[in-house]
Design an enzyme around this catalytic site. Sequence first.
Site, PDB file in Angstrom:
ATOM      1  N   ASP A   1       0.814  -1.209   0.000  1.00  0.00           N
ATOM      2  CA  ASP A   1       0.000   0.000   0.000  1.00  0.00           C
ATOM      3  C   ASP A   1       0.854   1.268   0.000  1.00  0.00           C
ATOM      4  O   ASP A   1       2.000   1.258   0.452  1.00  0.00           O
ATOM      5  CB  ASP A   1      -0.863   0.041   1.272  1.00  0.00           C
ATOM      6  CG  ASP A   1      -2.058  -0.892   1.202  1.00  0.00           C
ATOM      7  OD1 ASP A   1      -2.110  -1.737   0.289  1.00  0.00           O
ATOM      8  OD2 ASP A   1      -2.932  -0.777   2.084  1.00  0.00           O
TER       9      ASP A   1
ATOM     10  N   HIS B   1       3.876  -2.133   3.205  1.00  0.00           N
ATOM     11  CA  HIS B   1       3.887  -0.772   2.658  1.00  0.00           C
ATOM     12  C   HIS B   1       5.204  -0.541   1.921  1.00  0.00           C
ATOM     13  O   HIS B   1       6.264  -0.505   2.569  1.00  0.00           O
ATOM     14  CB  HIS B   1       3.720   0.249   3.790  1.00  0.00           C
ATOM     15  CG  HIS B   1       2.350   0.219   4.421  1.00  0.00           C
ATOM     16  ND1 HIS B   1       2.008  -0.662   5.415  1.00  0.00           N
ATOM     17  CD2 HIS B   1       1.228   0.950   4.153  1.00  0.00           C
ATOM     18  CE1 HIS B   1       0.731  -0.464   5.752  1.00  0.00           C
ATOM     19  NE2 HIS B   1       0.236   0.507   4.996  1.00  0.00           N
TER      20      HIS B   1
HETATM   21 ZN   LIG Z   1      -2.628   3.099   3.220  1.00  0.00          ZN
END
Ligand SMILES: [Zn+2]
Length: 270
Positions: free
Chosen positions: A77, A230
């Site tokens: 993400d 991430h």
């Molecule tokens: Zn996010």
Amino acid sequence: MFIGPRLLPNILAVLVAIAVAPVVLAAPARAAECPNKDALGTSRVLEVDPATYPRVGLKSFPQTLPLEDHEIVLTFDDGPTPGLTDKVLAALSAECVHATFFMVGRGAADHPDLVRKIARLGHTIGYHTWDHPHLNKLAPDAAEANIDSGISAVEKALHGTSSTTPTTPFFRFPYFESTPHLLDRLEKRGIAVFGADFWASDWNKMTPEEELKLLTGRLETVRKGILLLHDPRQQTADMLPAFLRYLREHNYRVVHIVPTAAKTVSAQTQ
Ligand SMILES: [Zn+2]
């Protein structure tokens, strides 16, 4: 039937050939695509139809993807972020695995070349709003407009034209902060909402070694699932090569999620 001693080796040879046939057939395809013979590799491609799987990820929803024991879906993400996303891409390429990137539209607008690079490498691209707001704190129309701005920015980077119809109908809420209204809207639009089954908590600061230990410990418990990481996090980019090695050494398999063929065709013809 009596099997004579001269025939037995032949029969055994045939049985062995049958037993190893899938491996033999699969090996050339993987070898042709992957220069690293020792790579983890993507084990299979899973088509995800939002009509069947409107919401997945056990951290937020009762349903998740139909994964077997030891099957992992890698998701990243908040990118694209030059440098760190490139480092993540290099680690994935070294192991010949495909992942899914849920992108923030503003980053995609700033770095369209990186969006196209991710697509060119064969990864799946999902959507993660325009600027990562708390959607549950916004008025419903403003929240959906933010989702659409994110989709448009990624589409513009990918294809040169803006569209609020996503090429790949996969979306993830920032902070997993969905609302019943937005979930209903996305389902009506045929967009699957991705939560996660487990994560590395990589929003917390820790060393790559600490993150690897935390993540592999959790993986030993859950044994499969959709993993959230991430790509803009330095510690995650640094940890990833060792994590992918861990998956290989512990017989985990990476599953690449893609939209159903019908969805891809309809998106391309729009
Ligand atoms: Zn996010």
